[in-house]
Design a protein around this motif. Structure first.
Motif, short mmCIF file in Angstrom:
data_model
loop_
_atom_site.label_atom_id
_atom_site.label_comp_id
_atom_site.label_asym_id
_atom_site.label_seq_id
_atom_site.Cartn_x
_atom_site.Cartn_y
_atom_site.Cartn_z
N ASP A 1 -62.10 5.22 33.77
CA ASP A 1 -62.33 6.32 32.83
C ASP A 1 -63.39 5.87 31.82
O ASP A 1 -63.15 4.99 31.01
CB ASP A 1 -61.03 6.66 32.10
CG ASP A 1 -61.14 7.91 31.24
OD1 ASP A 1 -62.28 8.34 30.95
OD2 ASP A 1 -60.09 8.45 30.87
N ASN A 2 -64.58 6.49 31.88
CA ASN A 2 -65.64 6.08 30.97
C ASN A 2 -65.66 6.90 29.68
O ASN A 2 -66.65 6.88 28.95
CB ASN A 2 -67.01 6.16 31.67
CG ASN A 2 -67.36 7.59 32.08
OD1 ASN A 2 -66.57 8.51 31.89
ND2 ASN A 2 -68.54 7.76 32.64
N SER A 3 -64.58 7.60 29.38
CA SER A 3 -64.49 8.37 28.15
C SER A 3 -63.78 7.53 27.08
O SER A 3 -63.30 6.42 27.33
CB SER A 3 -63.72 9.67 28.38
OG SER A 3 -62.35 9.38 28.62
N MET A 4 -63.68 8.09 25.90
CA MET A 4 -62.99 7.41 24.81
C MET A 4 -61.51 7.22 25.10
O MET A 4 -60.88 6.33 24.54
CB MET A 4 -63.17 8.19 23.51
CG MET A 4 -64.57 8.11 22.91
SD MET A 4 -65.04 6.42 22.48
CE MET A 4 -63.86 6.07 21.18
N ILE A 5 -60.96 8.06 25.98
CA ILE A 5 -59.54 7.92 26.32
C ILE A 5 -59.29 6.58 26.99
O ILE A 5 -58.31 5.88 26.69
CB ILE A 5 -59.10 9.07 27.25
CG1 ILE A 5 -59.19 10.40 26.51
CG2 ILE A 5 -57.68 8.84 27.76
CD1 ILE A 5 -58.87 11.60 27.36
N GLY A 6 -60.19 6.19 27.90
CA GLY A 6 -60.06 4.90 28.55
C GLY A 6 -60.09 3.76 27.55
O GLY A 6 -59.33 2.80 27.65
N TRP B 1 -63.80 -3.70 29.24
CA TRP B 1 -64.03 -2.30 29.61
C TRP B 1 -65.51 -1.96 29.52
O TRP B 1 -66.09 -1.36 30.43
CB TRP B 1 -63.22 -1.40 28.70
CG TRP B 1 -63.36 0.07 28.95
CD1 TRP B 1 -62.64 0.82 29.83
CD2 TRP B 1 -64.25 0.98 28.28
NE1 TRP B 1 -63.03 2.15 29.76
CE2 TRP B 1 -64.02 2.27 28.83
CE3 TRP B 1 -65.22 0.83 27.29
CZ2 TRP B 1 -64.72 3.40 28.40
CZ3 TRP B 1 -65.92 1.95 26.86
CH2 TRP B 1 -65.67 3.22 27.42
N PHE C 1 -73.10 3.88 21.87
CA PHE C 1 -72.43 5.00 21.22
C PHE C 1 -73.31 5.62 20.13
O PHE C 1 -73.43 6.85 20.02
CB PHE C 1 -71.10 4.56 20.61
CG PHE C 1 -70.02 4.31 21.61
CD1 PHE C 1 -69.97 5.01 22.81
CD2 PHE C 1 -69.03 3.36 21.38
CE1 PHE C 1 -68.98 4.79 23.75
CE2 PHE C 1 -68.03 3.12 22.31
CZ PHE C 1 -68.00 3.85 23.50
N GLN D 1 -68.30 -0.73 32.42
CA GLN D 1 -69.03 0.52 32.26
C GLN D 1 -70.54 0.28 32.25
O GLN D 1 -71.31 1.07 32.81
CB GLN D 1 -68.61 1.22 30.96
CG GLN D 1 -67.14 1.56 30.84
CD GLN D 1 -66.65 2.43 31.98
OE1 GLN D 1 -67.37 3.31 32.47
NE2 GLN D 1 -65.42 2.19 32.42
N TYR E 1 -76.25 7.54 21.73
CA TYR E 1 -75.84 8.84 22.26
C TYR E 1 -75.54 9.82 21.14
O TYR E 1 -75.88 11.00 21.22
CB TYR E 1 -74.58 8.68 23.13
CG TYR E 1 -74.88 8.27 24.55
CD1 TYR E 1 -75.84 8.94 25.30
CD2 TYR E 1 -74.21 7.21 25.14
CE1 TYR E 1 -76.13 8.55 26.61
CE2 TYR E 1 -74.48 6.82 26.45
CZ TYR E 1 -75.44 7.50 27.17
OH TYR E 1 -75.71 7.11 28.46
#
Length: 260
Positions: A76-81, A115, A251, A119, A254
């Motif tokens: 999961d490459n989102s903030m949730i991961g 992580w 971050f 990524q 982006y």
């Protein structure tokens, strides 16, 4: 004079072995790179635990949980991961009689860097992971030899008494050279030189931060797993700092790009 170099042979042999394994996994990518990162990350969590609290069994259970959580999070490459990685630091902190904040901060940094490294490899490809690792390695080698040959004032004697300003600056110069070489073979432009120096400094701060927790805990090395280097946390502390910097840089880039 000879005592300045008595650790050179085991350092070189261990470095060669780690370079071969690391380079192979970086080039192959995919599950091979992920497995290596997950393994190294889990071992570093165990080393952190044993530095703080001499109870290796619970440390091994936390390492196993770290591997399990990170294995799921890297998909999961989102903030949730990234947020899922707080599970292990929280559980570990509740099991400690002291230094709970220290464990939480450092364990989360270790897992977050693991992580981020996966990524970074998936999103940017092999060449840019090689660039980052070369920056870290050249910084370390340049600093090692310059510090021992030139000596001089200490960089931060209360935290890391062996580090000198000559070694620190030599590391920046070496990193800038790596950036210059990459600017000739990629479309990054000369800005990669400044970024390389920033990554070098971040790696040095990762080393300093790890030295700080060792000094706080009264230990010389995070473990004795690697001849001449101590533990994996001793060897990969600069990679942690560099990776965390690149995560933050990505971050921010982006966020700024999205805002514009």
């Amino acid at each position: 004079m000879a005592s300045n170099w008595d650790d050179l042979k085991p350092r070189v042999l261990s470095a060669i072995a780690m370079t071969i394994v690391g380079a192979a996994s970086v080039v192959m990518g995919g599950i091979w790179f992920q497995m290596l990162v997950i393994f190294v990350t889990a071992v570093m969590v165990w080393e952190l635990w044993t530095m703080i609290h001499d109870e290796p069994t619970k440390g091994m259970l936390l390492a196993a949980l770290s591997a399990a959580v990170l294995s799921g999070a890297v998909t999961d490459n989102s903030m949730i991961g990234l947020l899922l990685l707080a599970v292990v630091p929280l559980i570990g902190a509740t099991q400690l009689p002291k230094e709970r904040g220290t464990f939480f901060i450092y364990a989360y940094a270790i897992l977050g860097a693991g992580w981020g490294l996966v990524q970074f490899r998936m999103g940017n490809g092999v060449s840019w992971v090689v660039w980052m690792l070369l920056v870290v390695v050249v910084t370390d080698i340049s600093g090692y030899f310059a510090g021992r040959m030139l000596g001089g004032p200490k960089f931060w004697p209360k935290i890391s008494p062996k580090k000198t300003w000559s070694g620190t600056i030599a590391g920046w110069v070496g990193a800038g050279f790596v950036g210059f070489v990459f600017s000739m073979f990629t479309d990054a432009g000369l800005s990669i030189i400044a970024i390389s120096v920033a990554v070098s400094f971040a790696g040095q701060m990762g080393d300093i931060a790890q030295s700080a927790v060792k000094r706080r805990m009264g230990v010389k090395d995070s473990s004795d797993l690697i001849p001449g280097h101590g533990g994996l946390f001793d060897r990969f502390d600069a990679v942690l700092g560099a990776t965390l910097f690149l995560l933050l840089f990505t971050f921010v880039s982006y966020a700024v790009g999205g805002a514009s």
